[in-house]
Design a protein around this motif. Structure first.
Motif, short mmCIF file in Angstrom:
data_model
loop_
_atom_site.label_atom_id
_atom_site.label_comp_id
_atom_site.label_asym_id
_atom_site.label_seq_id
_atom_site.Cartn_x
_atom_site.Cartn_y
_atom_site.Cartn_z
N ASN A 187 9.57 7.15 4.06
CA ASN A 187 7.92 6.30 2.39
C ASN A 187 9.24 6.62 1.36
OD1 ASN A 187 6.61 6.28 0.78
ND2 ASN A 187 5.57 8.27 1.79
N PRO A 188 10.74 6.13 1.42
CA PRO A 188 11.89 5.87 0.22
C PRO A 188 11.09 6.67 -1.47
CG PRO A 188 11.74 3.77 0.98
CD PRO A 188 10.58 4.84 1.72
N LEU A 189 9.84 5.68 -1.52
CA LEU A 189 8.68 5.57 -2.78
C LEU A 189 8.28 6.10 -2.66
CD1 LEU A 189 8.50 1.86 -3.22
CD2 LEU A 189 10.78 3.38 -3.94
N LYS A 190 7.33 7.23 -2.02
CA LYS A 190 6.90 8.54 -2.68
C LYS A 190 5.39 8.35 -1.88
CE LYS A 190 10.62 11.01 -1.09
NZ LYS A 190 10.62 11.17 -0.24
N THR A 202 -3.71 4.06 -4.92
CA THR A 202 -3.45 3.91 -5.93
C THR A 202 -1.97 4.22 -6.69
OG1 THR A 202 -5.29 5.31 -6.87
CG2 THR A 202 -4.25 5.28 -8.57
N ASP A 203 -0.94 4.76 -5.76
CA ASP A 203 0.59 4.82 -6.56
C ASP A 203 1.26 3.62 -6.42
OD1 ASP A 203 0.23 7.68 -6.19
OD2 ASP A 203 1.32 7.69 -4.44
N LEU A 204 0.20 2.26 -5.53
CA LEU A 204 0.64 1.34 -5.53
C LEU A 204 0.68 0.67 -7.13
CD1 LEU A 204 -0.47 -0.36 -2.39
CD2 LEU A 204 0.79 0.32 -2.73
N ASN A 243 2.45 2.26 -9.90
CA ASN A 243 3.54 3.11 -10.03
C ASN A 243 4.67 1.95 -10.33
OD1 ASN A 243 2.54 5.45 -10.13
ND2 ASN A 243 3.44 6.14 -7.75
N ALA A 244 6.06 2.04 -11.53
CA ALA A 244 6.27 0.47 -11.62
C ALA A 244 7.69 0.56 -10.17
CB ALA A 244 7.31 0.95 -12.94
N ASN A 245 8.50 1.48 -10.09
CA ASN A 245 9.02 1.17 -8.60
C ASN A 245 8.46 0.80 -7.42
OD1 ASN A 245 7.16 3.33 -7.85
ND2 ASN A 245 8.96 4.75 -6.86
N VAL A 246 7.22 -0.11 -7.19
CA VAL A 246 6.91 -0.33 -6.69
C VAL A 246 6.83 -1.87 -6.55
CG1 VAL A 246 4.65 -0.79 -4.50
CG2 VAL A 246 5.30 1.62 -5.60
N THR A 247 7.29 -3.04 -6.47
CA THR A 247 7.67 -4.53 -6.49
C THR A 247 6.83 -5.13 -5.57
OG1 THR A 247 9.73 -4.02 -6.00
CG2 THR A 247 9.17 -3.33 -8.19
N LYS A 248 6.72 -4.58 -4.48
CA LYS A 248 6.92 -5.84 -3.35
C LYS A 248 5.44 -5.10 -2.41
CE LYS A 248 10.86 -8.20 -3.28
NZ LYS A 248 12.09 -9.11 -2.37
N ILE A 249 4.45 -5.87 -2.18
CA ILE A 249 2.95 -5.65 -1.31
C ILE A 249 2.60 -6.48 -0.59
CG2 ILE A 249 0.79 -3.87 -0.99
CD1 ILE A 249 1.61 -3.38 -4.28
N THR A 263 10.91 -4.18 9.24
CA THR A 263 12.68 -4.66 8.48
C THR A 263 12.40 -4.59 7.03
OG1 THR A 263 11.98 -6.91 7.02
CG2 THR A 263 12.73 -6.67 9.87
N GLY A 264 11.75 -4.00 6.62
CA GLY A 264 12.09 -3.08 4.50
C GLY A 264 11.95 -3.74 4.56
N ASP A 265 11.95 -4.97 4.15
CA ASP A 265 11.79 -6.38 3.11
C ASP A 265 10.53 -6.27 2.04
OD1 ASP A 265 12.99 -7.41 4.12
OD2 ASP A 265 12.19 -8.85 5.00
N VAL A 266 9.89 -5.07 1.96
CA VAL A 266 8.49 -4.78 0.76
C VAL A 266 8.33 -3.49 0.41
CG1 VAL A 266 7.54 -7.28 1.29
CG2 VAL A 266 6.97 -4.88 3.05
N ASP A 267 7.92 -2.66 -0.08
CA ASP A 267 7.55 -1.10 -0.31
C ASP A 267 6.57 -0.49 0.02
OD1 ASP A 267 9.79 -1.25 -2.16
OD2 ASP A 267 8.44 -2.64 -3.75
N ALA A 268 4.81 -1.72 0.22
CA ALA A 268 4.77 -1.01 1.47
C ALA A 268 3.18 -2.20 1.11
CB ALA A 268 3.17 -0.26 0.67
N GLY A 269 2.58 -1.82 3.09
CA GLY A 269 1.94 -3.41 2.95
C GLY A 269 0.32 -2.65 3.74
N PHE A 270 -0.57 -3.80 3.99
CA PHE A 270 -1.60 -3.59 4.76
C PHE A 270 -1.94 -4.31 5.84
CE2 PHE A 270 -2.36 -2.73 0.26
CZ PHE A 270 -2.89 -1.36 0.17
#
Length: 256
Positions: free
Chosen positions: A119-122, A127-129, A131-137, A183-190
């Motif tokens: 969880n590198p972006l904590k 709702t945390d999605l 945040n500006a540092n989250v760019t790819k969902i 593969t770590g290509d995005v910051d988060a996903g569902f």
């Protein structure tokens, strides 16, 4: 001489009768189109089903439920359709493409938010999605993948969709979304909980279960154009048997 002729005739009849007994029953092949999230469970179910029904061979075809529905609409030779959304079966029913009264609910699932391992972006909540540092969902394509439709409905209800849509990366199905995270290509996903459970080891973390507007249910139906409706029904019944339920439970599905 006459006795020899009679004996030869009886022997011939016995051999013919024996041949009829020994001749294997005719093999029937059925095609089962199923949602991508069912891949592992249905692969195991196919193995057990063919052991218990040795004259029925199953070909599995996996993909996004919407794409599979479109294949049926286009006339693809499908006997059984198992969807991750009731809406796609309902569409086929309204078009009279399913065998009447063949629809049955055989499993349920849940939606979860996942992130790359560590969880590198904590991220601790949906709702945390924002945040500006989250760019790819990553989410499934809502037009074809039920997981995407469930996700979009939830984000709309939480009044987050307009904020998050510019960050969205679409996957054609839930397995592609999972791969983006592995593969770590995005910051988060569902993804579905069942998909999170079979992710590659040490690649993702599950953050939270996400409430859905529509219950995640898996209906199955028999396609009306099938030439093997009897065998198709045997497979559908097997999904709801103790063996079928056990396998689905092993992969994290909920069954009745």
């Amino acid at each position: 001489m006459k006795g020899h002729i009679i004996f030869a005739g009886v022997l011939a009849l016995m051999l013919l009768f024996a041949g009829c007994i020994l001749e294997p029953a005719e093999e029937t092949k059925i095609t089962v189109s199923a949602a991508s999230s069912l891949t592992e469970a249905f692969t195991d179910i196919k193995t057990e089903f063919e052991k218990d029904n040795q004259n029925i061979k199953v070909t599995l075809n996996f993909g996004a439920s919407g794409s599979l529905r479109q294949q049926v609409e286009a006339g693809a030779p499908v006997d059984v359709f198992a969807s991750a959304s009731e809406s796609h079966v309902n569409i086929l029913e309204k078009a009279n493409l399913t065998l009447k009264d063949s629809k049955a609910i055989f499993a349920k699932n849940s939606l979860v938010l996942i992130v790359p391992k560590g969880n590198p972006l904590k991220i601790s909540s949906v709702t945390d999605l924002k945040n500006a540092n989250v760019t790819k969902i990553a989410i499934g394509n809502p037009e074809t993948a039920p997981v995407g439709k469930y996700t979009k409905e939830s984000l709309l209800k939480m009044e987050l969709w307009d904020n998050l849509e510019p960050k969205v990366v679409y996957g054609e199905n839930v397995r592609q979304v999972l791969t983006y995270l592995e593969t770590g290509d995005v910051d988060a996903g569902f993804v579905y909980m069942t998909d999170a459970k079979i992710a590659k080891e040490n690649t993702i973390d599950v953050i939270t279960t996400v409430p859905t507007v529509t219950e995640i249910i898996y209906p199955v139906c028999i396609i009306d154009s099938s030439n093997n409706k009897k065998e198709a029904q045997i497979f559908v019944n097997y999904l709801k048997s103790e063996t079928g339920k056990r396998i689905l439970l092993n992969y994290g599905f909920t069954v009745n």
